[in-house]
Write a protein that holds these residues in place. Structure first.
Motif, PDB file in Angstrom:
ATOM      1  N   ALA A  39     -23.212  14.164 -18.495  1.00 57.99           N
ATOM      2  CA  ALA A  39     -22.011  13.397 -18.836  1.00 57.99           C
ATOM      3  C   ALA A  39     -20.726  14.137 -18.487  1.00 57.99           C
ATOM      4  N   ILE A  40     -20.795  15.448 -18.372  1.00 58.48           N
ATOM      5  CA  ILE A  40     -19.615  16.256 -18.036  1.00 58.48           C
ATOM      6  C   ILE A  40     -19.411  16.337 -16.529  1.00 58.48           C
ATOM      7  N   ASP A  41     -20.498  16.240 -15.805  1.00 59.86           N
ATOM      8  CA  ASP A  41     -20.483  16.414 -14.351  1.00 59.86           C
ATOM      9  C   ASP A  41     -19.553  15.400 -13.690  1.00 59.86           C
ATOM     10  N   ASP A  42     -18.730  15.879 -12.750  1.00 62.25           N
ATOM     11  CA  ASP A  42     -17.821  14.986 -12.022  1.00 62.25           C
ATOM     12  C   ASP A  42     -18.572  13.931 -11.227  1.00 62.25           C
ATOM     13  N   ARG A  43     -19.826  14.214 -10.931  1.00 57.28           N
ATOM     14  CA  ARG A  43     -20.625  13.274 -10.131  1.00 57.28           C
ATOM     15  C   ARG A  43     -21.435  12.328 -11.002  1.00 57.28           C
ATOM     16  N   SER A  44     -21.183  12.327 -12.302  1.00 55.80           N
ATOM     17  CA  SER A  44     -21.950  11.463 -13.206  1.00 55.80           C
ATOM     18  C   SER A  44     -21.734   9.991 -12.857  1.00 55.80           C
ATOM     19  N   ILE A  45     -22.766   9.198 -13.049  1.00 58.55           N
ATOM     20  CA  ILE A  45     -22.714   7.773 -12.707  1.00 58.55           C
ATOM     21  C   ILE A  45     -21.699   7.042 -13.570  1.00 58.55           C
ATOM     22  N   SER A  46     -21.644   7.393 -14.875  1.00 57.41           N
ATOM     23  CA  SER A  46     -20.729   6.742 -15.809  1.00 57.41           C
ATOM     24  C   SER A  46     -19.592   7.672 -16.190  1.00 57.41           C
ATOM     25  N   ASN A  47     -18.449   7.082 -16.513  1.00 56.46           N
ATOM     26  CA  ASN A  47     -17.321   7.863 -17.032  1.00 56.46           C
ATOM     27  C   ASN A  47     -17.079   7.588 -18.511  1.00 56.46           C
ATOM     28  N   PHE A  48     -17.855   6.672 -19.087  1.00 55.49           N
ATOM     29  CA  PHE A  48     -17.637   6.254 -20.468  1.00 55.49           C
ATOM     30  C   PHE A  48     -18.879   6.532 -21.307  1.00 55.49           C
ATOM     31  N   TYR A  49     -18.679   7.277 -22.411  1.00 60.30           N
ATOM     32  CA  TYR A  49     -19.817   7.707 -23.232  1.00 60.30           C
ATOM     33  C   TYR A  49     -19.544   7.506 -24.720  1.00 60.30           C
ATOM     34  N   LEU A  50     -20.597   7.130 -25.431  1.00 62.06           N
ATOM     35  CA  LEU A  50     -20.552   7.043 -26.877  1.00 62.06           C
ATOM     36  C   LEU A  50     -21.545   8.053 -27.442  1.00 62.06           C
ATOM     37  N   ILE A  51     -21.020   9.064 -28.115  1.00 62.31           N
ATOM     38  CA  ILE A  51     -21.863  10.086 -28.739  1.00 62.31           C
ATOM     39  C   ILE A  51     -22.016   9.701 -30.199  1.00 62.31           C
ATOM     40  N   ILE A 124      -9.351   1.290 -21.660  1.00 65.66           N
ATOM     41  CA  ILE A 124     -10.592   1.330 -20.893  1.00 65.66           C
ATOM     42  C   ILE A 124     -10.380   0.790 -19.481  1.00 65.66           C
ATOM     43  N   ASN A 125      -9.648  -0.313 -19.366  1.00 63.98           N
ATOM     44  CA  ASN A 125      -9.381  -0.884 -18.036  1.00 63.98           C
ATOM     45  C   ASN A 125      -8.586   0.079 -17.162  1.00 63.98           C
ATOM     46  N   LYS A 143     -22.885  -1.996 -30.703  1.00 56.12           N
ATOM     47  CA  LYS A 143     -23.118  -3.383 -31.140  1.00 56.12           C
ATOM     48  C   LYS A 143     -22.763  -3.583 -32.612  1.00 56.12           C
ATOM     49  N   ASP A 144     -22.661  -2.492 -33.367  1.00 56.88           N
ATOM     50  CA  ASP A 144     -22.332  -2.589 -34.790  1.00 56.88           C
ATOM     51  C   ASP A 144     -20.854  -2.382 -35.085  1.00 56.88           C
ATOM     52  N   PHE A 145     -20.031  -2.142 -34.038  1.00 57.35           N
ATOM     53  CA  PHE A 145     -18.596  -1.998 -34.266  1.00 57.35           C
ATOM     54  C   PHE A 145     -18.022  -3.328 -34.744  1.00 57.35           C
ATOM     55  N   PRO A 146     -17.127  -3.308 -35.745  1.00 55.19           N
ATOM     56  CA  PRO A 146     -16.516  -4.556 -36.230  1.00 55.19           C
ATOM     57  C   PRO A 146     -15.374  -5.000 -35.318  1.00 55.19           C
ATOM     58  N   ILE A 147     -15.729  -5.399 -34.105  1.00 58.44           N
ATOM     59  CA  ILE A 147     -14.733  -5.758 -33.097  1.00 58.44           C
ATOM     60  C   ILE A 147     -14.597  -7.279 -32.996  1.00 58.44           C
ATOM     61  N   SER A 148     -13.360  -7.775 -33.072  1.00 59.45           N
ATOM     62  CA  SER A 148     -13.111  -9.220 -32.950  1.00 59.45           C
ATOM     63  C   SER A 148     -12.865  -9.632 -31.501  1.00 59.45           C
ATOM     64  N   LEU A 149     -12.209  -8.757 -30.736  1.00 52.42           N
ATOM     65  CA  LEU A 149     -11.875  -9.071 -29.343  1.00 52.42           C
ATOM     66  C   LEU A 149     -13.140  -8.959 -28.485  1.00 52.42           C
ATOM     67  N   GLN A 150     -13.656 -10.091 -28.043  1.00 55.34           N
ATOM     68  CA  GLN A 150     -14.923 -10.102 -27.314  1.00 55.34           C
ATOM     69  C   GLN A 150     -14.859  -9.316 -26.009  1.00 55.34           C
ATOM     70  N   ASP A 151     -13.700  -9.328 -25.352  1.00 57.37           N
ATOM     71  CA  ASP A 151     -13.561  -8.556 -24.111  1.00 57.37           C
ATOM     72  C   ASP A 151     -13.761  -7.065 -24.378  1.00 57.37           C
ATOM     73  N   LEU A 152     -13.236  -6.589 -25.510  1.00 66.82           N
ATOM     74  CA  LEU A 152     -13.411  -5.177 -25.868  1.00 66.82           C
ATOM     75  C   LEU A 152     -14.864  -4.906 -26.233  1.00 66.82           C
ATOM     76  N   LEU A 156     -17.208  -2.078 -24.481  1.00 66.54           N
ATOM     77  CA  LEU A 156     -17.854  -1.007 -25.242  1.00 66.54           C
ATOM     78  C   LEU A 156     -19.377  -1.030 -25.077  1.00 66.54           C
ATOM     79  N   SER A 157     -19.928  -2.184 -24.852  1.00 65.62           N
ATOM     80  CA  SER A 157     -21.381  -2.285 -24.695  1.00 65.62           C
ATOM     81  C   SER A 157     -21.866  -1.587 -23.436  1.00 65.62           C
ATOM     82  N   TYR A 158     -20.955  -1.340 -22.497  1.00 64.04           N
ATOM     83  CA  TYR A 158     -21.327  -0.668 -21.249  1.00 64.04           C
ATOM     84  C   TYR A 158     -21.176   0.853 -21.336  1.00 64.04           C
ATOM     85  N   PHE A 159     -20.679   1.351 -22.456  1.00 63.68           N
ATOM     86  CA  PHE A 159     -20.607   2.803 -22.636  1.00 63.68           C
ATOM     87  C   PHE A 159     -22.030   3.361 -22.704  1.00 63.68           C
ATOM     88  N   THR A 160     -22.245   4.487 -22.060  1.00 62.98           N
ATOM     89  CA  THR A 160     -23.547   5.143 -22.120  1.00 62.98           C
ATOM     90  C   THR A 160     -23.686   5.830 -23.470  1.00 62.98           C
TER      91      THR A 160
END
Length: 236
Positions: A39-51, A124-125, A143-152, A156-160
């Motif tokens: 996840a730290i590597d500059d060549r990582s496939i994703s730039n967004f992570y949820l730990i 994020i955009n 998926k358990d975040f209390p988020i109302s804005l569906q776009d957000l 977030l669902s695409y975060f690794t």
């Protein structure tokens, strides 16, 4: 890219003793550490992570360790926690795409409001375009975040997601031994058994207790023992 954000003075202060190289390395954390390295590597496939992981597994340590790693590489970061009482406005999320990494702790505590959710969605955009990495930490999955804005919620669902695992009782004992050795003292079996039996088994609490025990021992000018641990706990 925008100018550097004015809010950088709010950056979390780093503890000099924190380093990803010192994070618990055992059978239970082997895969996690491998994922984190990628996840730290500059060549990582994703730039967004949820730990994520239950309270006390070391999420804050990992987030501080990530920031230190980026800073050692000369990269610009911004790091804050939603537990910080100074965080009162979503304005803090603006212009962060000018940095290499943004680290946000305790994301589940973000206020559920249109201002905050829209601000996070925009961040994020913007980071998608700039290539800025985002690391969130949380006790729960996206998926358990209390988020109302569906776009957000969709973004977030695409975060690794990278889960910090719970370690075994035997591994906790090894952590106590390794950490005390790094601090320059050794714990005997009786003291370790007392700590495990009569104090919190939460890993973060155990490591915090070691720091306090080291100071308490110096203050009392006594060798670390079960009775000293008991005295320190009673003194709190």
């Amino acid at each position: 890219m925008n100018n550097l954000p004015k809010q950088l003075h709010l950056n979390v202060q780093l503890d000099d003793s924190i380093s990803l190289d010192r994070f618990i390395n055992c059978d239970s954390t082997k895969d996690f550490l491998s994922f984190l390295s990628n996840a730290i590597d500059d060549r990582s496939i994703s730039n967004f992570y949820l730990i994520w992981g239950n309270e006390g597994r070391g999420k804050s340590y990992v987030m501080h360790g990530l920031q230190r790693k980026f800073l050692e590489e000369g990269k610009k970061t911004f790091h804050f926690s939603f537990k910080d009482k100074r965080i009162t406005s979503a304005e803090i999320l603006k212009n962060l795409d000018s940095l290499e990494a943004v680290l946000i702790e305790d994301f589940e505590l973000m206020k559920s409001s249109e201002e905050w959710e829209r601000g996070m969605f925009n961040l994020i955009n913007e980071c998608l375009v700039s290539g800025t990495k985002i690391y969130l930490s949380s006790n729960i999955v996206s998926k358990d975040f209390p988020i109302s804005l569906q776009d957000l919620a969709s973004r977030l669902s695409y975060f690794t997601a990278i889960e910090i695992p719970e370690i075994t009782e035997e591994e906790k004992i090894q952590v106590l031994l390794q950490s005390s050795k790094r601090k320059g003292f050794l714990l005997d079996d009786k003291t370790i058994n007392y700590i495990i039996s009569y104090t919190s088994r939460n890993l973060s609490d155990l490591l915090r207790l070691l720091n306090e025990l080291d100071s308490f021992s110096l203050q009392k000018k006594k060798k670390i023992s079960p009775s000293l641990v008991r005295d320190m706990v009673r003194a709190k």
